[in-house]
Design a protein around this motif. Structure first.
Motif, PDB file in Angstrom:
ATOM      1  N   ARG A  40       0.847  -1.210   0.000  1.00  0.00           N
ATOM      2  CA  ARG A  40       0.000   0.000   0.000  1.00  0.00           C
ATOM      3  C   ARG A  40       0.879   1.254   0.000  1.00  0.00           C
ATOM      4  O   ARG A  40       0.559   2.243  -0.676  1.00  0.00           O
ATOM      5  CB  ARG A  40      -0.942   0.001   1.207  1.00  0.00           C
ATOM      6  CG  ARG A  40      -2.049   1.054   1.118  1.00  0.00           C
ATOM      7  CD  ARG A  40      -3.030   0.937   2.291  1.00  0.00           C
ATOM      8  NE  ARG A  40      -3.588  -0.390   2.353  1.00  0.00           N
ATOM      9  CZ  ARG A  40      -3.984  -0.994   3.482  1.00  0.00           C
ATOM     10  NH1 ARG A  40      -3.878  -0.375   4.638  1.00  0.00           N
ATOM     11  NH2 ARG A  40      -4.475  -2.210   3.460  1.00  0.00           N
ATOM     12  N   ARG A 109      -3.948   7.651   9.484  1.00  0.00           N
ATOM     13  CA  ARG A 109      -3.847   6.226   9.132  1.00  0.00           C
ATOM     14  C   ARG A 109      -4.866   5.927   8.043  1.00  0.00           C
ATOM     15  O   ARG A 109      -6.041   6.300   8.161  1.00  0.00           O
ATOM     16  CB  ARG A 109      -4.128   5.361  10.360  1.00  0.00           C
ATOM     17  CG  ARG A 109      -4.581   3.945   9.977  1.00  0.00           C
ATOM     18  CD  ARG A 109      -4.633   2.984  11.138  1.00  0.00           C
ATOM     19  NE  ARG A 109      -5.529   1.876  10.871  1.00  0.00           N
ATOM     20  CZ  ARG A 109      -5.247   0.817  10.115  1.00  0.00           C
ATOM     21  NH1 ARG A 109      -4.066   0.717   9.537  1.00  0.00           N
ATOM     22  NH2 ARG A 109      -6.125  -0.152   9.921  1.00  0.00           N
ATOM     23  N   THR A 112      -7.571  -0.825   6.344  1.00  0.00           N
ATOM     24  CA  THR A 112      -8.787  -1.544   5.999  1.00  0.00           C
ATOM     25  C   THR A 112      -9.440  -1.971   7.307  1.00  0.00           C
ATOM     26  O   THR A 112      -8.786  -2.007   8.361  1.00  0.00           O
ATOM     27  CB  THR A 112      -8.492  -2.794   5.146  1.00  0.00           C
ATOM     28  OG1 THR A 112      -7.633  -3.662   5.883  1.00  0.00           O
ATOM     29  CG2 THR A 112      -7.843  -2.424   3.819  1.00  0.00           C
ATOM     30  N   MET A 262      -7.335  -2.611  14.008  1.00  0.00           N
ATOM     31  CA  MET A 262      -6.342  -2.940  15.027  1.00  0.00           C
ATOM     32  C   MET A 262      -5.308  -1.858  15.356  1.00  0.00           C
ATOM     33  O   MET A 262      -4.375  -2.133  16.101  1.00  0.00           O
ATOM     34  CB  MET A 262      -5.588  -4.214  14.592  1.00  0.00           C
ATOM     35  CG  MET A 262      -6.489  -5.411  14.424  1.00  0.00           C
ATOM     36  SD  MET A 262      -5.630  -6.858  13.754  1.00  0.00           S
ATOM     37  CE  MET A 262      -4.523  -7.238  15.090  1.00  0.00           C
ATOM     38  N   GLU A 263      -5.429  -0.658  14.799  1.00  0.00           N
ATOM     39  CA  GLU A 263      -4.355   0.340  15.004  1.00  0.00           C
ATOM     40  C   GLU A 263      -4.812   1.730  15.427  1.00  0.00           C
ATOM     41  O   GLU A 263      -4.061   2.463  16.083  1.00  0.00           O
ATOM     42  CB  GLU A 263      -3.522   0.499  13.713  1.00  0.00           C
ATOM     43  CG  GLU A 263      -2.766  -0.724  13.272  1.00  0.00           C
ATOM     44  CD  GLU A 263      -3.614  -1.724  12.489  1.00  0.00           C
ATOM     45  OE1 GLU A 263      -4.752  -1.360  12.096  1.00  0.00           O
ATOM     46  OE2 GLU A 263      -3.166  -2.860  12.290  1.00  0.00           O
TER      47      GLU A 263
HETATM   48  C1  R1P Z   1      -5.694  -7.294   9.478  1.00  0.00           C
HETATM   49  O1  R1P Z   1      -5.846  -8.069   8.351  1.00  0.00           O
HETATM   50  C2  R1P Z   1      -5.122  -5.949   9.210  1.00  0.00           C
HETATM   51  O2  R1P Z   1      -5.950  -5.195   8.328  1.00  0.00           O
HETATM   52  C3  R1P Z   1      -6.410  -4.011   8.954  1.00  0.00           C
HETATM   53  C4  R1P Z   1      -6.309  -4.350  10.422  1.00  0.00           C
HETATM   54  O3  R1P Z   1      -6.367  -3.247  11.272  1.00  0.00           O
HETATM   55  C5  R1P Z   1      -5.047  -5.156  10.504  1.00  0.00           C
HETATM   56  O4  R1P Z   1      -3.895  -4.383  10.534  1.00  0.00           O
HETATM   57  O5  R1P Z   1      -5.717  -2.835   8.622  1.00  0.00           O
HETATM   58  P1  R1P Z   1      -4.558  -2.647   7.499  1.00  0.00           P
HETATM   59  O6  R1P Z   1      -5.152  -3.040   6.166  1.00  0.00           O
HETATM   60  O7  R1P Z   1      -4.199  -1.213   7.504  1.00  0.00           O
HETATM   61  O8  R1P Z   1      -3.388  -3.497   7.884  1.00  0.00           O
END
Ligand code: R1P
Length: 333
Positions: A40, A109, A112, A262-263
């Motif tokens: 990404r 941020r 997904t 998750m972030e």
């Molecule tokens: C999990 O598959 C990941 O995807 C989502 C979640 O928060 C986790 O990090 O975000 P990203 O696509 O930004 O990594």
């Protein structure tokens, strides 16, 4: 070549490079786009102003695999950082960049996520304008449950005249659990919300609406979990997760909850504790609908990442910041 680090409290190498991200002062802009993967980051780096011979893109991958790309967007210095997944990785990104960037910072941020309830739907851009809550698995629930079950067995033994009836009831997954009259902690803990930066949230929502149309942008509350599985309410038979009612409980407790990932919580929590030095917001492409079990076709994701990336970079480039020092601005030119 293996660098030597000094200062166990905040390790940096002889060149002043941070321990996990491996960047130093002058390599990272105060305006940062944090994304979940290297692919990404590389994809969105194509949206930056074209590099010129005198002004190439800066690109560095650390020994831990964090990729930092610094260039310009609408003429403004910006960095794109691949953050990987989960709260500890976001902690590295925010703290180590804060240590090497002068002046106020803005961090967006672009990730997904799962869409938790309507109106959030597959392919929408979900903005954490109402802030974020953390969802954490509480290991004490399982530890104490073993103790409760032995007590229960003892109280049900024929030699005792106990009142416990041997039934186990839970008040959803976020309610207190009761075992034959013994109650204890819940299997999952949810925090109070931490806010997003309202100025950055409004800018990002306006930019996103312009790129994908207002009906594809939803503002609301985010939840960041400490597992992709248990604390996001994904069920299975390999582990005793006690999470069957978790999503329903979250939705009931938070009618404005839109995204689950998750972030974002870690980013907003650190920004709130940054003594006013970081403005932050999170936006996610809804890759899954948790209420219908639908999953976005992968070929549609790239287009949405580019749309979201453009909106995020525009918001970053235009948000007002208490400027970096003249020296910092000079090194990034
Ligand atoms: C999990 O598959 C990941 O995807 C989502 C979640 O928060 C986790 O990090 O975000 P990203 O696509 O930004 O990594």
């Amino acid at each position: 070549h293996k660098p030597t680090y000094k200062n166990a409290n905040f390790p940096t190498d002889g060149e002043g490079r941070t321990y996990h991200l491996g960047t130093k002062e002058g390599e990272v802009a105060p305006r940062i786009l944090s994304v979940g993967s290297v692919s990404r980051a590389l994809l969105l780096s194509k949206l930056l102003d074209p590099p010129t011979p005198g002004r190439p893109l800066f690109q560095r991958t650390s020994s831990r695999g964090f990729l930092t790309i610094t260039g310009r967007y609408d003429g403004e210095p910006v960095s794109i950082v691949s953050t990987h997944m989960g709260q500890p990785n976001m902690d590295f990104v925010v703290r180590e960049n804060r240590a090497i960037v002068r002046g106020q910072m803005a961090i967006v941020r672009l990730g997904t996520c799962g869409a938790v309830q309507r109106p959030a739907k597959l392919g929408d851009l979900l903005i954490a304008a109402h802030g974020s809550i953390a969802i954490r698995r509480n290991p004490d629930y399982w530890t104490l449950m073993d103790g409760r079950e032995s007590l229960l067995r003892a109280s049900n033994s024929p030699t005792r005249n106990g009142t416990a009836n041997g039934t186990t009831t839970t008040n959803g997954n976020s309610g207190a659990a009761t075992y034959g009259g013994f109650s204890g902690p819940k299997p999952y803990m949810t925090s109070l919300p931490v806010p997003a930066n309202p100025q950055l949230a409004a800018l990002l929502a306006a930019e996103a609406a312009q790129v994908v149309g207002p009906d594809r942008v939803v503002e609301g509350l985010n939840a960041s979990a400490d597992s992709f599985y248990s604390s996001q309410g994904r069920t299975g038979s390999d582990f005793d997760d006690r999470n069957e009612g978790l999503l329903a409980d979250l939705v009931a407790a938070h009618p404005d909850l839109v995204s689950l990932e998750m972030e974002t919580f870690q980013l907003l929590d650190l920004a709130r504790c940054s003594k006013g030095s970081i403005k932050a917001i999170g936006m996610c492409v809804a890759l899954a609908e948790r209420y219908s079990n639908a999953f976005l076709e992968y070929h549609k994701l790239e287009e949405l990442e580019i749309s979201g990336g453009n909106a995020a970079l525009r918001a970053l480039a235009h948000v007002s910041l208490d400027g970096p020092s003249e020296a910092e601005a000079e090194t990034l030119k």
